[in-house]
Design a protein around this motif. Sequence first.
Motif, short mmCIF file in Angstrom:
data_model
loop_
_atom_site.label_atom_id
_atom_site.label_comp_id
_atom_site.label_asym_id
_atom_site.label_seq_id
_atom_site.Cartn_x
_atom_site.Cartn_y
_atom_site.Cartn_z
N ALA A 127 -16.14 -7.55 7.76
CA ALA A 127 -16.12 -8.58 8.88
C ALA A 127 -16.75 -9.81 8.67
N SER A 128 -16.29 -11.15 8.84
CA SER A 128 -17.23 -12.16 8.61
C SER A 128 -16.70 -13.04 9.82
N ILE A 129 -17.36 -14.07 9.70
CA ILE A 129 -16.91 -15.56 10.69
C ILE A 129 -16.48 -16.46 10.01
N ASP A 130 -15.13 -16.89 10.29
CA ASP A 130 -14.64 -18.05 9.52
C ASP A 130 -14.80 -19.58 9.96
N GLN A 131 -14.26 -20.49 9.44
CA GLN A 131 -14.76 -21.75 9.52
C GLN A 131 -14.67 -22.08 11.16
N LYS A 132 -13.54 -21.63 11.57
CA LYS A 132 -13.51 -21.85 13.26
C LYS A 132 -14.19 -21.04 14.12
N ASN A 133 -15.20 -20.14 13.63
CA ASN A 133 -16.08 -19.45 14.30
C ASN A 133 -15.42 -18.42 15.08
N GLN A 134 -14.38 -17.90 14.25
CA GLN A 134 -13.56 -16.60 14.87
C GLN A 134 -14.20 -15.48 13.71
N TRP A 135 -14.06 -14.27 14.67
CA TRP A 135 -14.24 -13.20 13.82
C TRP A 135 -13.01 -12.73 12.81
N MET A 136 -13.16 -12.40 11.68
CA MET A 136 -12.19 -11.86 10.88
C MET A 136 -12.57 -10.53 10.28
N PHE A 137 -11.44 -9.43 10.50
CA PHE A 137 -11.87 -8.10 10.16
C PHE A 137 -10.74 -7.88 8.95
N ASN A 138 -11.09 -7.13 7.91
CA ASN A 138 -10.23 -6.87 6.99
C ASN A 138 -10.50 -5.30 6.40
N TYR A 139 -9.41 -4.64 6.51
CA TYR A 139 -9.43 -3.27 6.19
C TYR A 139 -8.35 -3.05 5.16
N ARG A 140 -8.66 -1.95 4.13
CA ARG A 140 -8.02 -1.63 3.14
C ARG A 140 -8.33 -0.42 2.68
N LEU A 141 -7.10 0.42 2.23
CA LEU A 141 -7.40 1.95 1.78
C LEU A 141 -7.93 1.78 0.46
N CYS A 142 -8.78 2.82 -0.04
CA CYS A 142 -9.36 2.81 -1.34
C CYS A 142 -8.88 4.17 -1.81
N PRO A 143 -7.85 4.16 -2.58
CA PRO A 143 -7.55 5.73 -3.18
C PRO A 143 -8.28 5.99 -4.45
N PHE A 144 -8.79 7.33 -4.54
CA PHE A 144 -9.56 7.49 -5.68
C PHE A 144 -8.75 8.16 -6.60
N HIS A 145 -8.72 9.62 -6.67
CA HIS A 145 -7.91 10.58 -7.62
C HIS A 145 -7.41 11.73 -6.89
N VAL A 146 -6.28 12.04 -7.24
CA VAL A 146 -5.70 13.34 -6.73
C VAL A 146 -6.65 14.41 -7.41
N GLN A 147 -6.95 15.39 -6.82
CA GLN A 147 -8.13 16.09 -7.28
C GLN A 147 -7.71 16.99 -8.63
N HIS A 148 -6.57 17.32 -8.88
CA HIS A 148 -6.50 18.25 -9.78
C HIS A 148 -6.37 17.23 -11.10
N LEU A 149 -5.86 15.91 -10.84
CA LEU A 149 -5.76 15.16 -12.20
C LEU A 149 -7.37 14.62 -12.29
N TRP A 150 -7.95 14.57 -11.41
CA TRP A 150 -9.35 14.08 -11.81
C TRP A 150 -10.13 15.29 -12.44
N TRP A 151 -9.88 16.74 -12.06
CA TRP A 151 -10.45 18.02 -12.40
C TRP A 151 -10.01 17.98 -13.93
N ALA A 152 -8.60 17.73 -14.18
CA ALA A 152 -8.32 17.61 -15.60
C ALA A 152 -8.96 16.89 -16.48
N THR A 153 -9.29 15.33 -16.04
CA THR A 153 -9.99 14.66 -17.10
C THR A 153 -11.38 15.14 -17.05
N GLN A 154 -12.03 15.92 -16.20
CA GLN A 154 -13.59 16.35 -16.21
C GLN A 154 -13.23 17.52 -17.38
#
Length: 520
Positions: A473-500
């Motif tokens: 969240a931040s305040i833009d040049q017009k003094n309005q609040w701006m919210f940004n959401y994004r999903l952050c996918p990491f790894h499917v578990q079995h693929l992650w374990w395979a690399t480990q």
Amino acid sequence: MEVPPPYAPTTYSGGSLKKAFLRDSIDHNEYTPTCLRLIAQYNAMLKNEAVNKEFGSLEKFKDRFGLEYVLGIERLKVGIPVTFGETVSTANTAIQTQVSDIDFNKNSGNDLSGGKMKGGAKSIAEITGNFITCMDAVRLKYRAKDQLHPLLSELVTSLNRITIDGKDFTGKGTSCYWKDDKDLVRLVAFGDPQIRGVNSASSLRTKIDIWGNDYYLAHIYKVLVQFLEPTHVSIMGDLISSQWISNKEFYEREQRFSKKIFRKDILLKNTHFFNICGNHDIGYAGEMTKERVDRFEKLYGSVNFVNYYPEGYRIVVLNSLAIDGPGWENIYYDQTLKFLHSLKKEEYKGPTILLTHVPMYKESGICKDGPLFNYYGSEYRNVLKEQNQLSQESTKMVLECVFNLEYGGVILTGHDHDGCVIEYEHNKTEWIIINSKSGYRVTKSTIIGPKILEATVRSMMGEFGGNAGLLSASIDQKNQWMFNYRLCPFHVQHLWWATQVITIFSAILIATFFVFRKLK
């Protein structure tokens, strides 16, 4: 007179570099990356508060120490090498580069090709310079986080400034980053970890599986919070996998939760940490007993409270499980209703971030989980057994009590493991959903001004990809609040374990090879 740092070496080097290029002492292949590196170093110096306080702007520095490096100062002001956006002739070739006309999306598979790029040559030069600086750091064998993190943050921030026709370029939407690492709010939300337990009857395979799952969840948490350095962290309910376990087992799982998986000691000093109650923690309304709520609040914190922040926003934590009934003990419905009415009566002048477990009501098809209510039989007083969302009436009450029409805000929820992102606006009568189709397909959204963004954070469990939700969240040049959401996918578990496993196996093979070689 000895000219002190920080600008003098860069100014002098920049001037000498351009002279050498114009005299054909070096070609454009050597000049361009060197010039970009010097510009990036200069920009990095400008962001240092101590340097700014001591030396001020480049003009003040030049006048203070009597610098006459005209060509170098000119390059630093322009911010790009002479080969960017200018025609330069040498003895061997004529080079003409116009970065702002480059089609960065050619054959990229999206609809942005041929669009107008926001940023232009200067932004591309800044990105290139930051990338070169990062690569130089790696070549110099920088390994510490405090050495590499500022350089990577600068690179990501410069990348974020580039859009084409107002849209993100290919690959940017799936990245885990903040649009600006100086945002007022940088909240990382983890959905429904559902930590499982073992007992004497558990098989060896089950014990190994649960140990590995703890390690997997802990790895996701540690990597993301150390890289992103959030101001807030929230676990969106269902901290454990069952509300029916004994007190002894509940306390044992809390130790794994706080000491092994979601460790607060690796967070920055002033990071705010929230634990949201879920149905697997305290039960639905028909299962919510004093014993379950008391043990949760003792170890994880209150189920209803509000925090206020000097920047002008607040965070509300709400026990949404108690709102719809019938409940087993109506005391929790009364407490939650009283809490909501106190929020409405306050008429808070600012945006609100609502953290709760159960999503708001939506018609079937918008999210993967549609409306659903199940009840126990008459032998258990027909109390609520299960729900996917709040009822329509409860949703209306929550929105009206929590959010100011002039500011709006954000709702972060869990419960629906597939995740869902929607937006609301007020039609002068009530809050209505404005993107009413396929919210479960949406992974990012930005709102500005008096709207509400609701993001159900996709579960961080391995079968769902080990996700986190990033809210800034931040305040833009017009003094309005701006919210940004994004999903952050990491790894499917079995693929992650395979690399480990492959990494460990490779290390053992290499070690074995050197041992046998030494023995021979």
